[in-house]
Design an enzyme around this catalytic site. Structure first.
Site, PDB file in Angstrom:
ATOM      1  N   LYS A 176       0.842  -1.211   0.000  1.00 16.52           N
ATOM      2  CA  LYS A 176       0.000   0.000   0.000  1.00 16.52           C
ATOM      3  C   LYS A 176       0.867   1.248   0.000  1.00 16.52           C
ATOM      4  CE  LYS A 176      -2.201   2.829   2.748  1.00 16.52           C
ATOM      5  NZ  LYS A 176      -2.100   4.027   1.897  1.00 16.52           N
ATOM      6  N   GLU A 251       9.211   1.872  10.879  1.00 19.39           N
ATOM      7  CA  GLU A 251      10.271   2.807  10.452  1.00 19.39           C
ATOM      8  C   GLU A 251       9.622   4.183  10.494  1.00 19.39           C
ATOM      9  OE1 GLU A 251      13.163   1.444   9.851  1.00 19.39           O
ATOM     10  OE2 GLU A 251      12.462  -0.625   9.771  1.00 19.39           O
ATOM     11  N   CYS A 285      13.193  11.602   6.227  1.00 14.70           N
ATOM     12  CA  CYS A 285      13.123  11.157   7.630  1.00 14.70           C
ATOM     13  C   CYS A 285      14.446  11.402   8.343  1.00 14.70           C
ATOM     14  CB  CYS A 285      12.745   9.695   7.703  1.00 14.70           C
ATOM     15  SG  CYS A 285      13.808   8.625   6.716  1.00 14.70           S
ATOM     16  N   GLU A 386       9.235  16.759  14.607  1.00 14.54           N
ATOM     17  CA  GLU A 386       9.579  16.639  13.188  1.00 14.54           C
ATOM     18  C   GLU A 386       8.676  17.581  12.385  1.00 14.54           C
ATOM     19  OE1 GLU A 386       8.319  13.046  11.132  1.00 14.54           O
ATOM     20  OE2 GLU A 386      10.334  12.834  10.311  1.00 14.54           O
TER      21      GLU A 386
END
Ligand code: NAD
Length: 492
Positions: A176, A251, A285, A386
């Site tokens: 997905k 992750e 990331c 973040e």
């Protein structure tokens, strides 16, 4: 001619069961690139069932490893053949520059080839029990049905880091991609189909997490969920999987410190800090979003960063003059802008950037300039959260101990960099930093044979390297008695 079907289930391309669709937007100009299928829960359930049947009832999990390795090599060849087209699709969909998209395609070609080789090296081992009549073997087997969920920032790269080892291990899977950037994954699945991966082994579902997430994660038919994305979604996926004791490999995000000591080579340090945070407009990331710089050089260092940041040419990723592209969407730009307002309210000092460009050449594209905030400290949310945008925060340190403590003062732990001319200090600091990857005098590089993953809230999984294959394997102990005798326990 009708729209091409975008779901791939049990070896057949088809539309969403209820005909639902989604517009895919080009972030460089706000236009609709294409319209894709938007799967519904019933489609996702069917895809899981197809993967389950292929695992339980086909010969795929027992395919000789050489055959599986040949398939991975074939996929790599097809990616090389279609490199131009796939890179172009990635740029149109994500906004990243064409140069970055080529790097992504080349990376995943190397990853498929790496796992083709690794698949043929058996990790099975014999255990010495001290009894010559016993053969004790520990063997690896495919874990089963995997759900592979990817984010929008590196759509092709992140999904291939999962698909390549999953195929190498002999798993079946439902893939997905992010609903924001599904196009390169659709192109990839067409290549995988062409390569001859058997029906049902790999299935593709496009759709939002809200629509299909539960069908993919809250089910006893799945053995492993490998998820790359935001921490909050990672928690939701873990919760959905928990009642089924499904393994979950996460992750997640990062808030990555880049430690610069006064003795570091000046030019390469400036260059690495700029590239580390502003590449792909910070939507990485492992972006080095926290500069932690030795106080004695900080003012001069920040002044040069300002000059360099203001010289960055952002623009349409297809334009070879662009050094970085737009943010992925206008909604994401609004999130980044909210962080700029937050930083200012927290007392951070804006050095450059901070406002969307007004130049009409940027039209309806979701552009945002490189932004630097100085005089930040660890108590600020702008330093801890973040932003996933082109925002660098600057903190100062005086001692090595302080630099390490600051670098570790984060709930994340994905990646960090240390720049110094002193090899002993580099080694001490690298060992002390609680992050999954530490770069010494470099930043943002990875290689297929070395593991990638996070400490802390950056996740619990490992991709790439042997551990990246082991995630898709179960460990089984097979004990053979070559000279069976009565045990006699209940004999008297
Ligand atoms: P996201 O968490 O919003 O979405 C990731 C994926 O999860 C998408 O495919 C989405 O549709 C799906 N999803 C959403 N809700 C779901 C649910 N309830 N169940 C199942 N699936 C669901 O993340 P994003 O905004 O697409 O990506 C950005 C994030 O990804 C950042 O935090 C970034 O740091 C992280 N990331 C991490 C790595 C890494 O290697 N650690 C790499 C790239 C990106």
């Amino acid at each position: 001619m009708g729209r091409e079907p975008g779901l791939y289930i049990g070896g057949t391309w088809r539309h969403a069961a209820n005909g639902a669709t989604r517009d895919i937007i080009n972030p460089a100009d706000g236009t609709i690139l294409t319209i894709v299928d938007e799967a519904q829960p019933t489609d996702a359930t069917e895809a899981v069932a197809a993967a389950r049947t292929a695992f339980d009832s086909s010969s795929w999990p027992q395919t000789p490893v050489n055959q599986r390795a040949a398939l991975l090599d074939r996929i790599a060849e097809l990616l090389v053949r279609d490199r131009e087209e796939i890179a172009r699709i990635e740029t149109l969909d994500t906004g990243k520059t064409l140069r970055e998209s080529y790097i992504d395609v080349d990376d995943v070609v190397a990853v498929f080839r790496y796992y083709a080789r690794l698949a043929t090296i058996s990790s099975d081992r014999l255990v010495d029990t001290g009894d010559p009549t016993i053969v004790s073997r520990v063997i690896s087997e495919p874990i089963g049905v995997c759900v592979l969920i990817a984010p929008w920032n590196y759509p092709l790269l992140q999904i291939c880091w999962k698909i390549a080892p999953a195929l190498a291990a002999g798993c079946t899977m439902v893939v997905k991609p992010s609903e924001v950037t599904p196009l390169s994954t659709v192109a990839l699945v067409r290549l995988i189909d062409e390569a001859g991966v058997p029906a049902g082994v790999l299935n593709l579902i496009q759709g939002s997490g809200a629509a299909v997430g539960a069908a993919l994660t809250d089910t006893a038919d799945v053995d492993l969920i490998s998820f790359t994305g935001g921490a909050a979604t990672g928690v939701a996926v873990s919760r959905a999987a928990a009642p089924h004791i499904t393994r979950v490999a996460l992750e997640l995000g990062g808030k990555n410190p880049h430690l610069v000591f006064a003795d570091a080579d000046w030019n390469s340090a400036i260059d690495a800090v700029i590239t580390g945070v502003f590449l792909h407009s910070g939507q990485v990331c492992s972006a080095g979003t926290r500069l932690i710089v030795e106080r004695s050089i900080a003012d001069a260092f920040v002044a040069e960063l300002k000059t360099r940041a203001e010289a960055i040419r952002f623009g349409d990723g297809l334009d070879p003059r662009s050094q970085t592209g737009p943010l992925v969407s206008t909604a994401h730009r609004e999130k980044v802008e909210s962080y700029v307002r937050l930083a200012i309210s927290e007392g951070a000092v804006l050095v450059t950037g901070g406002q969307r460009p007004t130049d009409p050449q940027f039209g309806a594209g979701s552009y945002f300039p490189p932004t630097i905030f100085d005089h930040c400290d660890r108590s600020m949310r702008i330093v801890q959260e973040e932003t996933f945008g082109p925002i660098l925060t600057v903190e100062r340190f005086t001692t090595e101990r302080q630099a390490i403590d600051m670098g570790n003062d984060t709930s994340y732990g994905l990646a960090a960099g240390v720049r110094t001319a002193d090899p002993a200090r580099a080694e001490r600091v690298a060992r002390a930093l609680r992050h999954g990857t530490v770069w010494i005098n470099d930043f943002g590089i990875y290689t297929p044979a070395a593991e990638w993953g996070g400490f802390g809230r950056s996740g619990n999984g490992r991709e790439l390297g042997p551990a990246g294959l082991a995630e898709y394997q179960e460990t089984k102990h097979v004990w053979t008695n070559t000279s069976p005798q009565e045990v006699g326990w209940f004999a008297d």
